[in-house]
Design a protein around this motif. Structure first.
Motif, short mmCIF file in Angstrom:
data_model
loop_
_atom_site.label_atom_id
_atom_site.label_comp_id
_atom_site.label_asym_id
_atom_site.label_seq_id
_atom_site.Cartn_x
_atom_site.Cartn_y
_atom_site.Cartn_z
N ILE A 1 -6.17 0.17 5.90
CA ILE A 1 -6.53 -0.42 4.60
C ILE A 1 -8.04 -0.25 4.37
O ILE A 1 -8.46 0.07 3.25
CB ILE A 1 -6.09 -1.90 4.58
CG1 ILE A 1 -4.55 -1.96 4.57
CG2 ILE A 1 -6.67 -2.62 3.37
CD1 ILE A 1 -3.97 -3.32 4.84
N PHE B 1 0.80 -1.22 0.00
CA PHE B 1 0.00 0.00 0.00
C PHE B 1 0.84 1.28 0.00
O PHE B 1 0.31 2.38 -0.03
CB PHE B 1 -1.00 -0.02 1.16
CG PHE B 1 -2.22 -0.85 0.84
CD1 PHE B 1 -3.39 -0.24 0.40
CD2 PHE B 1 -2.17 -2.23 0.90
CE1 PHE B 1 -4.49 -1.01 0.06
CE2 PHE B 1 -3.27 -3.00 0.56
CZ PHE B 1 -4.44 -2.39 0.14
N ALA C 1 -12.21 5.01 0.53
CA ALA C 1 -11.98 6.24 -0.24
C ALA C 1 -12.35 6.06 -1.70
O ALA C 1 -12.67 7.03 -2.39
CB ALA C 1 -10.51 6.64 -0.13
N MET D 1 2.29 2.81 7.39
CA MET D 1 0.97 3.16 6.89
C MET D 1 0.24 4.11 7.82
O MET D 1 -0.01 3.78 8.99
CB MET D 1 0.13 1.88 6.70
CG MET D 1 -1.24 2.17 6.11
SD MET D 1 -2.27 0.70 5.96
CE MET D 1 -1.41 -0.20 4.69
N TYR E 1 -3.31 2.68 -5.81
CA TYR E 1 -4.43 3.64 -5.78
C TYR E 1 -4.93 3.96 -7.18
O TYR E 1 -6.13 4.14 -7.39
CB TYR E 1 -4.00 4.90 -5.01
CG TYR E 1 -3.47 4.48 -3.67
CD1 TYR E 1 -4.35 4.07 -2.67
CD2 TYR E 1 -2.11 4.35 -3.43
CE1 TYR E 1 -3.89 3.58 -1.47
CE2 TYR E 1 -1.64 3.87 -2.23
CZ TYR E 1 -2.52 3.48 -1.25
OH TYR E 1 -2.08 2.97 -0.06
N ASN F 1 -8.82 3.03 -8.06
CA ASN F 1 -9.67 4.08 -8.64
C ASN F 1 -10.32 3.60 -9.93
O ASN F 1 -11.54 3.72 -10.13
CB ASN F 1 -8.80 5.32 -8.88
CG ASN F 1 -9.59 6.53 -9.35
OD1 ASN F 1 -10.65 6.81 -8.81
ND2 ASN F 1 -9.08 7.22 -10.35
N ARG G 1 -8.67 3.17 3.13
CA ARG G 1 -8.22 3.36 1.75
C ARG G 1 -9.22 2.76 0.77
O ARG G 1 -9.48 3.33 -0.28
CB ARG G 1 -6.82 2.76 1.59
CG ARG G 1 -5.79 3.60 2.31
CD ARG G 1 -4.51 2.85 2.66
NE ARG G 1 -3.72 3.63 3.61
CZ ARG G 1 -2.48 4.03 3.40
NH1 ARG G 1 -1.87 3.69 2.30
NH2 ARG G 1 -1.85 4.75 4.30
N HIS H 1 -14.86 -3.54 1.73
CA HIS H 1 -13.71 -4.06 2.46
C HIS H 1 -14.20 -5.09 3.45
O HIS H 1 -15.23 -4.91 4.11
CB HIS H 1 -13.03 -2.90 3.19
CG HIS H 1 -11.96 -3.34 4.16
ND1 HIS H 1 -12.22 -3.59 5.49
CD2 HIS H 1 -10.64 -3.56 3.99
CE1 HIS H 1 -11.10 -3.96 6.09
NE2 HIS H 1 -10.12 -3.95 5.21
#
Lengths: 311, 322
Positions: free
Chosen positions: A204, A162, A210, A200, A168, A172, A207, A215
């Motif tokens: 997670i 990560f 986001a 980090m 990312y 996305n 993230r 998750h």
């Protein structure tokens, strides 16, 4: 190989332990034990100076790909990373080809060119650069969405992965394009020698959120429970809803070989969380029998491969 | 037809012929049609296969590699070639290596198109010619757009190689007509390397150049002929790496490129020419390139850095006339 540990789920503190073996087939348990025996044998071969280069063992994490394999279909693509022996063995049950690849011997899956961390066979592929496979898996997922709806691309990464921007960019795109992408994070709390806390910020889960990506966190080593927990979300992946599954797991061994700088306490904690003694305690007779068979199988594979000609 | 239209037509033709071909890039869909309008009209004709992406050069290149891995083909448009630096890992460590690192040849049909070069005042991070950074990567072939070769053939050849390819397109070419060469020079463009020469006259030297600087070399060839009676033959290879050149029987060879000094494409060409033709040359191949500098924005400063027709003229005259 590990000392017996109390039957206790790590995340549940002192809560009463449950048997982790409910419904687990001999085949699944054998697979976990085969991966354990394979990795242990590799470290032994290294100690004896018989392996070239480097390797990264998945000791402690063997149950992750075995649990996942029960949720994957033959048409799914699997992307693996530097710590990928378990992923490969769960998919292809081919310790001979893998050991030959690692040792550069005849019968190697990729002719000895790729070695431990660059392996391709059918729809399985591993690469040695962190995060690199995520965008590639998005491309494969795009292909699958168009031509083989229902199939997915599964990518194994670690918590350390990560740190890479590619992660990312890919999350996305996967979310924007509704790609059938399953990201499996083996969060063993340590990136080579750097603990998660130094690596980090945030989490997670945060993230994934986001990017509007589901998750799931897995805190057990119970393969059957893991499959039960993840099954609906993995089905949703096949409909184009990407998913990040985070396994809270433990790396028992060093990052590669002989480079473990963790404290004795940290290593003891990792060992205490190991699935192996728990499964052993839950069904000692069956475990001992299957473990002996797995070790004998890997011993025979090693003896055979070591004696082969160069690839 | 101008080079931009030729590229656009080539993409239309290829998308039509190959149902498994995708085109990915930033702002490539209509009505915008790409920063340089090379992808105009494609998304309307081929919806679902022409995809505008987030600003993620690394991931776009990875997605293309994934499509290639799964048996499709993909063309990526980098908005500016400078941004290939962001895609270096995917191209070099994954796409190109995958062709051979898994022990058997793995077809990877993908092309990364890169508008490169200066002369338009876009400044240091939007004007570079990054060809040299991709020279010598196993499994990666490099091409340069040229006004002397139909890009339908170029793109088809790249996909046929079944290995990742980068197409460098000098931005100044986009508005130039295809196949334009003024007399007395004549163009022969029937293969991978175009030749511009003075018909019936034995040349004093050969100039090897990428398509982007071809017209600067032609301007120099004209002034050298008129002012110095020096006759040059220009060779414009479509594929610039791996280098493969058939040279006429000359004793002086020059290589012209817009890339800046140091570790240049020309050095690679020179090495190949030395290996094959050393015995017949008067001396080493002469390299002509831009200065060892970032590319400034202001026109007068940019002119000082970028290789020009005057630089080519002066270098050849000095070498041949002393």
């Amino acid at each position: 190989m590990s000392a017996p540990a109390p039957l206790r789920e790590r995340s549940h503190g002192d809560a009463p332990a449950k048997s982790p073996l409910t419904g687990l087939s001999d085949q699944d348990l054998s697979l976990m034990l085969t991966i354990r025996a394979f990795e242990s044998t590799l470290l032994d071969l290294f100690d004896r100076g018989m392996l070239n280069g480097t390797t990264h063992t998945c000791l402690g994490q063997e149950y992750v790909p075995v649990a996942l394999e029960g949720l994957l279909a033959p048409g799914d693509h699997v992307f693996s990373n530097h710590r990928g022996h378990g992923h490969y063995l769960a998919r292809h049950r081919d310790p001979e080809g893998l050991l030959a690849e690692i040792m550069g011997r005849s019968g190697a899956v990729c002719g000895g060119v790729g070695g431990s961390q660059h392996i391709r066979r059918d729809r399985y592929l591993s690469t040695g650069v962190q995060g690199e496979s995520l965008p590639v898996a998005c491309g494969v997922a795009l292909h699958l969405k168009r031509t083989e709806p229902g199939a997915l691309a599964c990518v194994y990464v670690g918590d350390g992965t990560f740190g890479e921007g590619a992660v990312y960019e890919a999350l996305n795109i996967a979310s924007l394009w509704d790609l059938p992408l399953l990201v499996v994070v083996e969060n063993n709390g340590i990136a080579q020698s750097t603990p998660l806390a130094a690596n980090m910020a945030g989490s997670i889960a945060g993230r994934a959120a986001a990017f509007d990506i589901e998750h799931r966190r897995v805190d057990t080593v119970d393969v059957t429970a893991i499959r039960r927990q993840l099954d609906p979300a993995v089905r949703a992946v096949r409909e184009g809803r990407p998913l990040v599954v985070e396994f809270a797991t433990h790396r028992l061994g060093p990052h590669s070989k002989g480079d473990d700088t963790r404290s004795a306490q940290d290593i003891a904690e990792a060992r205490a969380a190991d699935w192996y003694p728990r499964y052993a305690a839950a069904d000692p007779e069956r475990f001992a029998r299957l473990d002996a068979a797995a070790r004998a199988h890997i011993d025979a594979v090693a003896a055979d491969v070591v004696a082969r000609e160069p690839s | 037809m101008r080079v931009a239209e030729n590229l656009n037509a080539a993409l239309h033709g290829l998308m039509e012929r190959e149902p498994g071909l995708y085109l990915l890039g930033e702002d490539v869909v209509d009505p915008y049609g790409g920063a340089f309008k090379i992808t105009r009209g494609l998304s309307e004709r081929f919806p679902g296969r022409v995809l505008s992406t987030p600003i993620s050069e690394n991931a776009i290149t990875g997605v293309a590699a994934g499509l290639a891995l799964a048996g499709d083909s993909a063309i990526v448009e980098m908005m500016f070639g400078d941004f290939t630096a962001l895609a270096f890992d995917q191209l070099v460590n994954f796409a190109a290596k995958s062709v051979t690192m898994y022990g058997e040849r793995l077809p990877m049909r993908m092309v990364v198109r890169c508008p490169v070069g200066g002369g338009r005042g876009y400044g240091p991070t939007h004007s570079q010619s990054l060809q040299k950074h991709f020279v010598g990567v196993p499994g990666l072939a490099l091409y340069e757009a040229s006004p002397f070769r139909d890009h339908a053939d170029v793109l088809a050849e790249m996909l046929e190689r079944a290995e990742p390819c980068v197409l460098f397109e000098d931005k100044v070419l986009y508005t130039r007509p295809m196949y334009e060469v003024e007399p007395p020079f004549a163009l022969r463009a029937d293969g991978g390397t175009a030749e511009v020469s003075l018909p019936g006259v034995r040349p004093d030297c050969v100039v090897v150049a990428g398509g982007g600087v071809a017209h600067r070399v032609l301007d120099a060839m004209r002034s050298l002929l008129v002012e110095e009676e020096i006759v040059c033959t220009l060779l414009v290879p479509s594929r610039i790496y791996p280098v493969e050149l058939e040279l006429p029987d000359v004793r002086q060879v020059f290589v012209v490129e817009e890339g800046t000094a140091g570790g240049t494409w020309g050095a690679e060409v020179a090495h190949v020419v030395h290996q094959r033709h050393w015995a017949r040359l008067d001396g080493p191949v002469t390299l002509v390139h831009s200065a060892d500098s970032v590319i400034p924005t202001a026109a007068h400063l940019e002119r000082e850095v970028l290789v020009s027709a005057r630089d080519v003229h002066r270098t050849i005259r000095e070498k041949l006339r002393g």
